[in-house]
Write an enzyme that holds these catalytic residues in place. Structure first.
Site, mmCIF file in Angstrom:
data_model
loop_
_atom_site.group_PDB
_atom_site.id
_atom_site.type_symbol
_atom_site.label_atom_id
_atom_site.label_comp_id
_atom_site.label_asym_id
_atom_site.label_seq_id
_atom_site.Cartn_x
_atom_site.Cartn_y
_atom_site.Cartn_z
ATOM 1 N N ASP A 352 142.124 66.072 24.856
ATOM 2 C CA ASP A 352 141.553 64.732 24.808
ATOM 3 C C ASP A 352 142.518 63.728 25.439
ATOM 4 O O ASP A 352 143.729 63.753 25.175
ATOM 5 C CB ASP A 352 141.285 64.362 23.345
ATOM 6 C CG ASP A 352 140.648 63.006 23.187
ATOM 7 O OD1 ASP A 352 139.524 62.819 23.671
ATOM 8 O OD2 ASP A 352 141.284 62.126 22.578
ATOM 9 N N GLU A 389 140.913 66.270 29.907
ATOM 10 C CA GLU A 389 140.132 65.058 30.098
ATOM 11 C C GLU A 389 141.069 64.123 30.861
ATOM 12 O O GLU A 389 141.958 63.505 30.285
ATOM 13 C CB GLU A 389 139.723 64.444 28.760
ATOM 14 C CG GLU A 389 138.834 63.214 28.931
ATOM 15 C CD GLU A 389 138.494 62.538 27.612
ATOM 16 O OE1 GLU A 389 137.363 62.027 27.487
ATOM 17 O OE2 GLU A 389 139.344 62.515 26.713
#
Length: 706
Positions: A352, A389
């Site tokens: 993330d 990401e």
């Protein structure tokens, strides 16, 4: 008879009846040793450390053992405590030291701190059980036992180009009453749904955060409805090594480790990999106003990025930023991922806001981030998939330029945006769509198409159904006056905002969903779909459902019957991808005939074969794949022709001629109703007119040449 026993594990000290010995500084955390437990913890600035031991569930400690000075080696405190009941203890630490926020120190010896390396955490054993706000130690470190019977299981190591990934939230997947499982919202419930996932055709699931987090964090009541809003998604980690007890049916018994391992083993037994969404960019401690749980009280200056005046850099958008390129924190991240890979047999990790992992302690992007390089070259993680990401909340956007070291793949946000714009009929998208279909060679020329994780929807944003049902976000249920969530959704409501009884609009929406699935599954790269998109799941136009433990997030399994045509189409197009190696290349196309087949590996066409329409004014893309180039000639496959018409009228396409003796067959045509919209693989009917095909408005056709 003389019995020769090792003297290493004899106690040398005693404190209030507990027998002790100087511990071993490595590994960090609590580990079982003969006759005792070795506790080891790092702090660069603490002046003293105390081990706090509880009987499980007790409100007060049974003992607090100060570390003798001779038990400290460098900046590591380590101790062996003998004759403990491994299964009945909980432990934590008190750290003493300066409270000097400007200098980066926030020690507070009144706080009992969780071990960053704890393998299991107590105190939040069942989902949404109201916490005891007066508990002196709410997040209790526990030992985990490595006695699970894996029955010869090991990570599957499926080639990344052969994956079809399904992103899901553990609780949302089965919490709805329609799921029909024994323990809704748990790891065990996912295991019950493995036959469904196999039928759909996905061979990898990616779980949103399963590390221990507190769903009560920042909980509040909606100012108008009074509904309780919670930390539902879990992107706010309390401990990186511990699976969430509230996601386990057996969590109340402390068996979450075994329940999750059982899920992994069953997935592997059924040929499915499992990825974890990991959040090493921030923690649940928040900014200077947040709670002291673990890292802040142990060594604030080491674990967090701090401004010159001692406040927290906030590149995560959640209050703090983990100082990942500090050697101590970097080691913790490596140790954590190695632990999940070795002890849980995890196949891959999605990071993330991964761009944060490439920032230095002052927030500047590093040209050679040591953490990213270490992960790429780590011997234990060598077969794990690593997915970034490739952006963060501080504005660092690295899609196509994330430091890869030959290992990292990326969530391709540019793929998502381009396909959404093309589907709603934007002009000027033809050239970019041609790149995205090929695995984005303009972004990943030196890395190959497997660097591109292709997705149109994910947990963050609209579902696929909502993408074609709403022009605007509708986040009023979040209690933030619809100010949260992104506005650049590139969505189109097909003529009506929200639900409608208009059969033409609903038919168009279903067609657009099928178009999206077709483009996604027929693109080079690695496709990822969002939980429930295959059956038309809606979030009622909410594109930021982070706080809802209700039907806004829960997957309504009744939709699989209501929208049976969507499920059937999604299942068939996924299996079609898996059946055709020409769709799953490891290297980029050369856009030429490099093996002498008589056809380029890929060629692009317009309404006339071999001629592209003017890209600036066109809303169509057609391409031909030569099956003899499948996986660069290592496989033989059919020829595939795909025509995508995003114009609002039907268009006549001239079809490229096949080699002598071959004919075109119709696999899919989204302009016709189910079940004629898609055919059984290998039993596609022969196309009557081998020269032309009338492609309906906003439709896609797929032809198979054999």
């Amino acid at each position: 008879m003389i019995i020769d026993e090792r003297i290493d594990y004899y106690p040398t000290h005693e404190y209030q009846g507990f027998k002790l010995r100087r511990g071993r500084p490595i590994p960090f955390g609590a580990t079982m040793v003969p006759n005792g437990v070795n506790f080891s913890i790092f702090s660069s600035a603490a002046t003293s450390c105390t081990l706090v031991l509880f009987e499980r569930g007790a409100s007060e400690p049974m003992v607090e053992i100060p570390f003798p000075e001779e038990f400290r080696i460098g900046n590591v405190y380590s101790i062996i405590v003998f004759d403990l009941d491994y299964e009945r203890i909980e432990y934590g630490y008190r750290m003493d030291g300066p409270f000097d926020p400007v200098a980066g120190h926030r020690f507070d010896k009144t706080k009992i701190l969780s071990d960053p390396y704890a393998k299991s955490l107590g105190g939040r054993n069942t989902w949404m059980n109201p916490p005891n706000w007066d508990d002196i130690y709410p997040y209790r470190s526990r030992l985990a036992f490595e006695d699970f019977d894996w029955e010869n299981d090991c990570p599957l190591e499926i080639p990344i180009e052969d994956l079809v990934t399904y992103e899901m939230h553990v609780r949302s997947f089965t919490r709805h009453p329609s799921s029909g499982v024994k323990n809704p919202g748990t790891f065990g419930a996912i295991r019950e749904k493995i036959p469904y996932l196999k039928e759909l055709g996905v061979n990898c699931i990616e779980l949103m955060p399963i590390y221990e987090f507190d769903e009560w964090e920042n909980s509040r009541r909606h100012p108008e409805t009074g509904e309780l809003l919670v930390n539902y998604w879990g992107y706010s980690t309390v401990n990186f090594f511990s699976p969430k007890a509230g996601y386990a049916a057996t969590g109340k018994f402390g068996m979450q480790v075994d329940e999750f391992k059982t899920l992994v083993k069953e997935l592997h037994r059924n040929g499915m990999e499992i990825f974890l969404d990991v959040v090493f960019n921030h923690t649940a401690e928040g900014d200077h106003r947040g709670h002291t749980i673990s890292f802040r009280g142990i060594d604030n200056k080491t674990y967090y990025m701090l401004t010159p005046d001692g406040y927290y850099f906030n590149f995560s958008g959640t209050g703090n930023t983990l100082n990942c390129n500090n050697p101590i924190v970097r080691k913790m991240v490596l140790d954590c991922l190695r632990y999940w890979a070795s002890e849980y047999h995890i196949d891959g990790f999605r990071f993330d806001l991964a761009s944060i992992l490439g920032r230095d302690p002052f927030g500047y992007p590093l040209s050679n981030p040591p953490l990213l390089e270490s992960l790429a070259h780590d011997p234990i993680l060598a077969k794990c998939k690593l997915i970034a990401e490739a952006w963060d909340a501080g504005g660092l956007y690295q899609v196509g330029s994330f430091p890869a070291y030959g290992r990292w793949a990326e969530w391709n946000g540019k793929y998502r945006d381009a396909v959404r714009k093309f589907l709603k009929g934007d002009l000027g998208m033809v050239e970019e769509i041609s790149q995205r279909i090929q695995g984005s060679p303009d972004l990943y020329y030196y890395r190959g198409p497997t660097a591109s994780i292709n997705f149109i929807t994910c947990h963050d944003g609209f579902t696929l159904y909502d993408l074609f049902s709403y022009n605007y976000k509708h986040n009023e249920a979040n209690g933030e006056n619809n100010n949260d969530g992104c506005d650049d959704n590139n969505s189109w409501n097909c003529g009506w905002e929200g639900e409608t009884d208009d059969p033409e609009i609903n038919s168009l929406r279903h067609r657009q969903i099928k178009n999206a699935f077709t483009i996604l599954m027929l693109s080079q790269g690695v496709p990822m779909i969002l939980m429930g998109d295959e059956m038309g799941r809606t979030q009622r136009g909410n594109n930021n459902t982070y706080c809802h433990d209700n039907e806004i997030n829960w997957l309504d399994w009744n939709l699989s019957g209501k929208n049976a045509d969507l499920f059937r189409y999604a299942k068939q197009i996924i299996h079609f991808r898996l059946a055709h190696p020409v769709l799953r290349n490891r290297c980029h196309f050369q856009n030429c005939d490099c093996i002498g087949s008589g056809y380029p590996d890929i060629s692009f066409h317009g309404t006339r074969a071999w001629y592209s329409d003017r890209p600036g004014t066109s809303r169509i893309v057609a391409f031909l794949l030569c099956g003899k180039h499948a996986k660069q000639g290592t496989f033989q496959d059919d020829y595939l022709y795909v025509a995508m018409n995003m114009y609002w009228e039907a268009l006549d396409f001239e079809i490229p001629r096949l080699p002598e003796g071959m004919r075109w067959h119709v696999f899919a045509n989204t302009s016709v109703s189910s079940p004629e919209d898609i055919n059984e693989i290998g039993k596609e009917p022969v196309l009557e007119n081998q020269y032309n095909f009338l492609v309906g408005p906003r439709s896609v056709i797929v032809l198979v040449g054999r």
